[in-house]
Design a protein around this motif. Sequence first.
Motif, PDB file in Angstrom:
ATOM      1  N   ASP A 148       6.213  -2.504 -12.698  1.00  0.00           N
ATOM      2  CA  ASP A 148       4.780  -2.551 -13.002  1.00  0.00           C
ATOM      3  C   ASP A 148       3.976  -3.132 -11.835  1.00  0.00           C
ATOM      4  O   ASP A 148       2.818  -2.747 -11.619  1.00  0.00           O
ATOM      5  CB  ASP A 148       4.527  -3.392 -14.259  1.00  0.00           C
ATOM      6  N   ARG A 152       1.624   1.575  -5.698  1.00  0.00           N
ATOM      7  CA  ARG A 152       1.684   2.944  -6.192  1.00  0.00           C
ATOM      8  C   ARG A 152       0.983   3.893  -5.222  1.00  0.00           C
ATOM      9  O   ARG A 152      -0.030   3.553  -4.624  1.00  0.00           O
ATOM     10  CB  ARG A 152       1.028   3.044  -7.576  1.00  0.00           C
ATOM     11  N   GLY A 154      -0.659   7.263  -5.815  1.00  0.00           N
ATOM     12  CA  GLY A 154      -1.020   8.036  -6.999  1.00  0.00           C
ATOM     13  C   GLY A 154      -0.400   7.362  -8.211  1.00  0.00           C
ATOM     14  O   GLY A 154      -0.646   6.196  -8.481  1.00  0.00           O
ATOM     15  N   GLU A 155       0.446   8.098  -8.916  1.00  0.00           N
ATOM     16  CA  GLU A 155       1.125   7.544 -10.094  1.00  0.00           C
ATOM     17  C   GLU A 155       2.548   7.115  -9.792  1.00  0.00           C
ATOM     18  O   GLU A 155       3.266   6.666 -10.699  1.00  0.00           O
ATOM     19  CB  GLU A 155       1.133   8.586 -11.224  1.00  0.00           C
ATOM     20  N   VAL A 156       2.997   7.239  -8.537  1.00  0.00           N
ATOM     21  CA  VAL A 156       4.401   6.986  -8.201  1.00  0.00           C
ATOM     22  C   VAL A 156       4.576   5.565  -7.671  1.00  0.00           C
ATOM     23  O   VAL A 156       4.017   5.211  -6.633  1.00  0.00           O
ATOM     24  CB  VAL A 156       4.903   7.993  -7.150  1.00  0.00           C
TER      25      VAL A 156
END
Length: 368
Positions: A148, A152, A154-156
């Motif tokens: 968490d 990141r 983007g979303e990676v």
Amino acid sequence: MNPFLSRDGVIADDAGVIAHAGNPVSEQRRLESGSAIAPRADRTAIRLTGADRKSWLDSITSQALTTLAPGDSTELLVLDPQGRVEHAAAVVDAGEELWLIVDAGDAAPLVKWLTMMRFRADVQIETPEGVQVIGAMRGGAAADALVDAAVRVGEVPVVWADPWPSVTAGGWQYAEAAEHPGTGYHWIEAVVADAAPLADLPLAGSLAVDALRVAAWRPRWAAEVDEKSIPHESDWLRTAVHLNKGCYRGQETVAKVHNLGHPPRRLALLHLDGSDSVLPEKGDVVYDGDEEAGRITSAVRHHELGPVALAILSRRTPADRELVVVAGEDRIAAAQEVIVPADAGRTADIPRLTRLSRRKQVDPPTVD
């Protein structure tokens, strides 16, 4: 940037590498259970961008990278023309970016080499400031929190999952253990910009991290690599070399040793006599009788195995021989556990022609 160094009980060196946080043995157990994190000031992150990043890196290293998808992890080696290991890197495909995580002592030399090899490729190489590498074992709350907190793209999340638990595509395992200890080594490392959300999690230091690594027979650039290392001798074909990809520097030696020869040295786990509470250091000599058999690369105290070490030994050293490690004024008895066997390699199925001198003599037929 590092909220962990001010914790009570934390012992760290001048570079900020935490050795332990009060109790190395308990830290191993917490790390193994997935309830602790390990700040890795001895690891550095490198970011690659540009349209050619994967095809270019594929062409100059030991690993096949062009088929990586966002979120995939692997590792690679940079070899010299004679097939010796120069650099090693963990690799994370983060979509529009490719991230490498390397031992800190190898970061600047690797960046320099990559920059020299860029030529006209559309690749940008940088060592981002303001980030750190933090590790954990999968399967617990600490790992979930680490993912968490990761940077990141983007979303990676930029999180490397060590491929060591299994032989990767194109790889090869020399170890003949019925159950490889690496199958349970589910290690991850995340690149983190803001470690504040992790500040209250249990900590583990480098002593705990190395103990679990050694028990898993996992080689590392900062420990197992010297000026003569080839990947075969540490069983690094298992995850860092793709034997069926195209040509790259050092590939001829990799293929020749694997198919036709044997690595001149072999990695072994040594179970050390702990009666004198002496632990050898990297570089200490291992003897077979009066003959030098090899050198220690990593030595640790494992919470279950006790004092153990990884050592690079001569292939000629018999696997059943009791050895002695000389650590300063101390002599430490050591029993071998074979990782890379002496007959590793020579995998090509090439018909052997019988020498003329060894052919069975056949008497000429008699004539009535």
